[in-house]
Scaffold this motif. Sequence first.
Motif, PDB file in Angstrom:
ATOM      1  N   ASP A   1       0.825  -1.214   0.000  1.00  0.00           N
ATOM      2  CA  ASP A   1       0.000   0.000   0.000  1.00  0.00           C
ATOM      3  C   ASP A   1       0.857   1.262   0.000  1.00  0.00           C
ATOM      4  O   ASP A   1       0.518   2.246  -0.651  1.00  0.00           O
ATOM      5  CB  ASP A   1      -0.931  -0.002   1.224  1.00  0.00           C
ATOM      6  N   THR A   2       1.976   1.200   0.727  1.00  0.00           N
ATOM      7  CA  THR A   2       2.880   2.353   0.751  1.00  0.00           C
ATOM      8  C   THR A   2       3.401   2.635  -0.656  1.00  0.00           C
ATOM      9  O   THR A   2       3.367   3.770  -1.133  1.00  0.00           O
ATOM     10  CB  THR A   2       4.080   2.058   1.681  1.00  0.00           C
ATOM     11  N   VAL A   3       3.880   1.582  -1.310  1.00  0.00           N
ATOM     12  CA  VAL A   3       4.415   1.747  -2.662  1.00  0.00           C
ATOM     13  C   VAL A   3       3.316   2.234  -3.606  1.00  0.00           C
ATOM     14  O   VAL A   3       3.527   3.134  -4.430  1.00  0.00           O
ATOM     15  CB  VAL A   3       5.031   0.419  -3.166  1.00  0.00           C
ATOM     16  N   ARG A   4       2.135   1.679  -3.440  1.00  0.00           N
ATOM     17  CA  ARG A   4       1.014   2.068  -4.298  1.00  0.00           C
ATOM     18  C   ARG A   4       0.730   3.567  -4.157  1.00  0.00           C
ATOM     19  O   ARG A   4       0.560   4.269  -5.151  1.00  0.00           O
ATOM     20  CB  ARG A   4      -0.217   1.248  -3.918  1.00  0.00           C
ATOM     21  N   GLU A   5       0.715   4.033  -2.907  1.00  0.00           N
ATOM     22  CA  GLU A   5       0.421   5.457  -2.682  1.00  0.00           C
ATOM     23  C   GLU A   5       1.506   6.356  -3.267  1.00  0.00           C
ATOM     24  O   GLU A   5       1.204   7.366  -3.906  1.00  0.00           O
ATOM     25  CB  GLU A   5       0.304   5.753  -1.181  1.00  0.00           C
ATOM     26  N   VAL A   6       2.762   5.972  -3.051  1.00  0.00           N
ATOM     27  CA  VAL A   6       3.866   6.774  -3.594  1.00  0.00           C
ATOM     28  C   VAL A   6       3.737   6.872  -5.110  1.00  0.00           C
ATOM     29  O   VAL A   6       3.848   7.958  -5.697  1.00  0.00           O
ATOM     30  CB  VAL A   6       5.235   6.153  -3.220  1.00  0.00           C
ATOM     31  N   LEU A   7       3.487   5.745  -5.735  1.00  0.00           N
ATOM     32  CA  LEU A   7       3.454   5.728  -7.193  1.00  0.00           C
ATOM     33  C   LEU A   7       2.235   6.455  -7.740  1.00  0.00           C
ATOM     34  O   LEU A   7       2.311   7.127  -8.764  1.00  0.00           O
ATOM     35  CB  LEU A   7       3.519   4.283  -7.711  1.00  0.00           C
ATOM     36  N   GLN A   8       1.126   6.334  -7.022  1.00  0.00           N
ATOM     37  CA  GLN A   8      -0.079   7.046  -7.447  1.00  0.00           C
ATOM     38  C   GLN A   8       0.186   8.555  -7.431  1.00  0.00           C
ATOM     39  O   GLN A   8      -0.222   9.286  -8.327  1.00  0.00           O
ATOM     40  CB  GLN A   8      -1.204   6.747  -6.464  1.00  0.00           C
ATOM     41  N   ARG A   9       0.892   8.974  -6.405  1.00  0.00           N
ATOM     42  CA  ARG A   9       1.147  10.397  -6.216  1.00  0.00           C
ATOM     43  C   ARG A   9       2.230  10.900  -7.173  1.00  0.00           C
ATOM     44  O   ARG A   9       2.128  11.970  -7.750  1.00  0.00           O
ATOM     45  CB  ARG A   9       1.583  10.608  -4.768  1.00  0.00           C
ATOM     46  N   GLU A  10       3.281  10.101  -7.321  1.00  0.00           N
ATOM     47  CA  GLU A  10       4.470  10.637  -7.988  1.00  0.00           C
ATOM     48  C   GLU A  10       4.793  10.025  -9.351  1.00  0.00           C
ATOM     49  O   GLU A  10       5.692  10.489 -10.030  1.00  0.00           O
ATOM     50  CB  GLU A  10       5.692  10.449  -7.071  1.00  0.00           C
ATOM     51  N   CYS A  11       4.093   8.957  -9.690  1.00  0.00           N
ATOM     52  CA  CYS A  11       4.423   8.324 -10.972  1.00  0.00           C
ATOM     53  C   CYS A  11       3.191   8.212 -11.856  1.00  0.00           C
ATOM     54  O   CYS A  11       2.822   7.132 -12.308  1.00  0.00           O
ATOM     55  CB  CYS A  11       5.081   6.955 -10.759  1.00  0.00           C
ATOM     56  N   ALA A  12       2.571   9.338 -12.085  1.00  0.00           N
ATOM     57  CA  ALA A  12       1.433   9.392 -13.004  1.00  0.00           C
ATOM     58  C   ALA A  12       1.937   9.111 -14.419  1.00  0.00           C
ATOM     59  O   ALA A  12       3.141   9.200 -14.672  1.00  0.00           O
ATOM     60  CB  ALA A  12       0.793  10.769 -12.928  1.00  0.00           C
ATOM     61  N   PRO A  13       1.032   8.802 -15.336  1.00  0.00           N
ATOM     62  CA  PRO A  13       1.456   8.524 -16.718  1.00  0.00           C
ATOM     63  C   PRO A  13       2.321   9.634 -17.322  1.00  0.00           C
ATOM     64  O   PRO A  13       3.202   9.349 -18.141  1.00  0.00           O
ATOM     65  CB  PRO A  13       0.127   8.378 -17.464  1.00  0.00           C
ATOM     66  N   GLU A  14       2.120  10.874 -16.887  1.00  0.00           N
ATOM     67  CA  GLU A  14       2.946  11.960 -17.441  1.00  0.00           C
ATOM     68  C   GLU A  14       4.424  11.771 -17.084  1.00  0.00           C
ATOM     69  O   GLU A  14       5.305  12.180 -17.846  1.00  0.00           O
ATOM     70  CB  GLU A  14       2.520  13.338 -16.897  1.00  0.00           C
ATOM     71  N   VAL A  15       4.663  11.184 -15.937  1.00  0.00           N
ATOM     72  CA  VAL A  15       6.055  10.955 -15.518  1.00  0.00           C
ATOM     73  C   VAL A  15       6.693   9.881 -16.401  1.00  0.00           C
ATOM     74  O   VAL A  15       7.845   9.995 -16.819  1.00  0.00           O
ATOM     75  CB  VAL A  15       6.098  10.552 -14.021  1.00  0.00           C
ATOM     76  N   VAL A  16       5.911   8.852 -16.703  1.00  0.00           N
ATOM     77  CA  VAL A  16       6.411   7.801 -17.598  1.00  0.00           C
ATOM     78  C   VAL A  16       6.648   8.396 -18.986  1.00  0.00           C
ATOM     79  O   VAL A  16       7.673   8.156 -19.631  1.00  0.00           O
ATOM     80  CB  VAL A  16       5.400   6.630 -17.680  1.00  0.00           C
ATOM     81  N   ARG A  17       5.712   9.220 -19.407  1.00  0.00           N
ATOM     82  CA  ARG A  17       5.818   9.861 -20.718  1.00  0.00           C
ATOM     83  C   ARG A  17       7.053  10.770 -20.780  1.00  0.00           C
ATOM     84  O   ARG A  17       7.760  10.804 -21.788  1.00  0.00           O
ATOM     85  CB  ARG A  17       4.534  10.655 -20.996  1.00  0.00           C
ATOM     86  N   ALA A  18       7.317  11.471 -19.691  1.00  0.00           N
ATOM     87  CA  ALA A  18       8.497  12.340 -19.664  1.00  0.00           C
ATOM     88  C   ALA A  18       9.770  11.509 -19.800  1.00  0.00           C
ATOM     89  O   ALA A  18      10.714  11.904 -20.505  1.00  0.00           O
ATOM     90  CB  ALA A  18       8.515  13.155 -18.366  1.00  0.00           C
ATOM     91  N   ALA A  19       9.810  10.366 -19.135  1.00  0.00           N
ATOM     92  CA  ALA A  19      10.981   9.489 -19.271  1.00  0.00           C
ATOM     93  C   ALA A  19      11.135   9.043 -20.720  1.00  0.00           C
ATOM     94  O   ALA A  19      12.248   8.960 -21.244  1.00  0.00           O
ATOM     95  CB  ALA A  19      10.839   8.281 -18.351  1.00  0.00           C
TER      96      ALA A  19
END
Lengths: 337, 386
Positions: free
Chosen positions: A14-32
């Motif tokens: 759940d911790t990892v899920r929350e971090v990723l929900q907050r900080e790794c939105a599709p825009e972040v993947v797209r930026a990479a």
Amino acid sequence: MRFAFTDDQKMLRDTVREVLQRECAPEVVRAAWEGRPEGVRAVWDTLADTGVIGMTASEDAGGMAMSELDLVLPLEETGYAALPGPIVDTVAVGIPFLEAAGTDAQKERWLGPAVAGEARIVVSFEEQAVVAHAASADALIVQRGGAAFCVPVVEASVSPEQSVDRARELCRVAFEAGAQYRMRDDVDTAALFALGRERAALGTAAQLIGLSRRMLDMAVQYAKDREQFGKPIGAQQAIKHRLANALIEQEFARPTVYRAGWSMATSARDAGIDVSLAKIYAGQAARFVAKEALQVHGAIGYTIECDLHMWMKRAWALAAAHGDAAYHRERVGRHIL
Amino acid sequence: MDLNFTDSENTFRRECRAWLEANVPREPLPSGDTKEGFALHLQWEHKLFDAGWAAVSWPKQYGGREATLFEWLIFEEEYYRVGAPSRVTQNGIFLLAPTLFEFGTDEQKERILRPMARGDVAWGQAWSEPNAGSDLASLTSTARRVEGGWRLSGQKTWSTRAVFCDMAYGLFRTDPEQARHRGLTYLMFPLHAEGITVRGVDRLDGDEGFAEIFLEDVFVPDADIIGGVNQGWKVAMATTSSERGLSLRSPGRFMATAARLIDLYHRYRDRSDPVLRDEVIQTWMDAQVYRWFTFQTVTRMMQGESIGPDSSMNKVFWSEMDVRTHETALAIIGDALELDEGSDGAVDGGQWMKGFQFALAGPIYAGTNEIQRNIIAERVLGLPRK
């Protein structure tokens, strides 16, 4: 017999899920994808703060001495978010390898920083012509001529290759195999590489389950929202049955990954066979879900503008990485026939 | 997560194995879907019951062992591993009994369960009607209120082994004013009573495994209603979800079939054929996967979760796996596949073709796989009904 995770394991998920929900939105993947990895770097730092990056290191090294089973759920979440970068390589393979076979100097230089999220470690197995994420790693653990080397990336020659998944940073790696890079010769590094292959396959399978889940979520949402003929396309049986089939593939793959994690964590007999099943079924499910999700999306799914493509391309790459279905099926075949 | 069996589960397995190895008939019984075979299967059921193995998970007072669900899965693995006879009591033990445990009165449980499990009273199901198959709620058979009970009229069909059975259960419309799911009642009725005609129907595989049941004013006392008047749909759905899922097809059956397929492959085929080899491997893996999935489901059930519509996934998976497995077997056998049971050259007595035909029923019965996919899409994924 109890086929369920503990509350602690679910809490970490759940911790990892929350971090990723907050900080790794599709825009972040797209930026990479577009060569702007700052967002991904920031996620890595946050994950390190939560202890996830160092989780497999011993407590002496600042980690949590966690097992392959503990890894499965957090890695599944990284697949769900399509987190770019060498998390499987560093957490599942690299850190335990370094701790087991690094010289004092190598550990001094890399272990603490890796646990703290400041250094990324990528492992290059003998049979791999190209290695993912080597360019953005800090240290490479390389198997050459049966021996193990730990090479700072700045001292290696890393030439980029293009992956269909632009966030995967494929590279060819070359270096002078000098004595200064050799890892400890009083440990069985061949066995450690073999174990590393199993961990890489398991971690990849866990990510594939997460990728499937996300693609299915996208397709289900689209089927509820998109209207044609005056109603949501998801009301049509032709769409329902595709998505039901996708769910079945995904949900039957899931316990194979959990089983393999348990088998490795407990050094169960035939753990490698369980890993092969996990890799086969998770890869098969992800490829299947990708295809169905694309079809449900229709033309919009066939564009770069729609996020789905980043998940599909990751799924295709990972389904074949660390042993494709044919490789693992052959291993199962030798075991049972 | 602990995927080791406990010491007591291992002890239980050894006990099952020892008894089964000592008692399972050496020669396979003739098909339980024939008159002669059915009678022999019932004798086997007596023996199972008397030794306490007919319904291991039941309370002791009804002849069970109060085994956990995991122990039941272990029993099933051992049962199929030794190739024990198919369970002709299945429609009672695995379909009606769970309904009785959930909705039945103490009197009903006392009266019905032991004779059912011992094979003294054989039970058939009577769900479908000529115009109510997948759309079960459109059924038209009626139960008319009379002094002390009900009079049943109408027609049921596809009743498994009903020609050989003593009793059956099904849904009847008790309130003609109400439509579809409402106004239905779950009733048990005798198959040899006045007003009943049972006509056998030969199945695809040639056995008289099906029957049509015609009812004309058949009397049933109030005591044979399960779960209350007009409550039938709710009661029946509880049964069908156990039919789809676990209790109908436990993993042991498919693990045993996979083991037999590997044996067939070694005996009959040039092992260099890579396509067949892959298919054999796939069969073995699918059976393993089904086993892990089931263990996961049972863990959830033992933690008090209800599995509900998830059982539809289970049903689609095992039924399609079973067809693929038999298709692979037939591909290994090659042109000898058409040599039916009784022919000299029939491979393994023709059991693979017979099994193939039986497997083809899997995606149809217990709710077609199309209906299961609708359930998965609507109730698990939340897609709109229309």
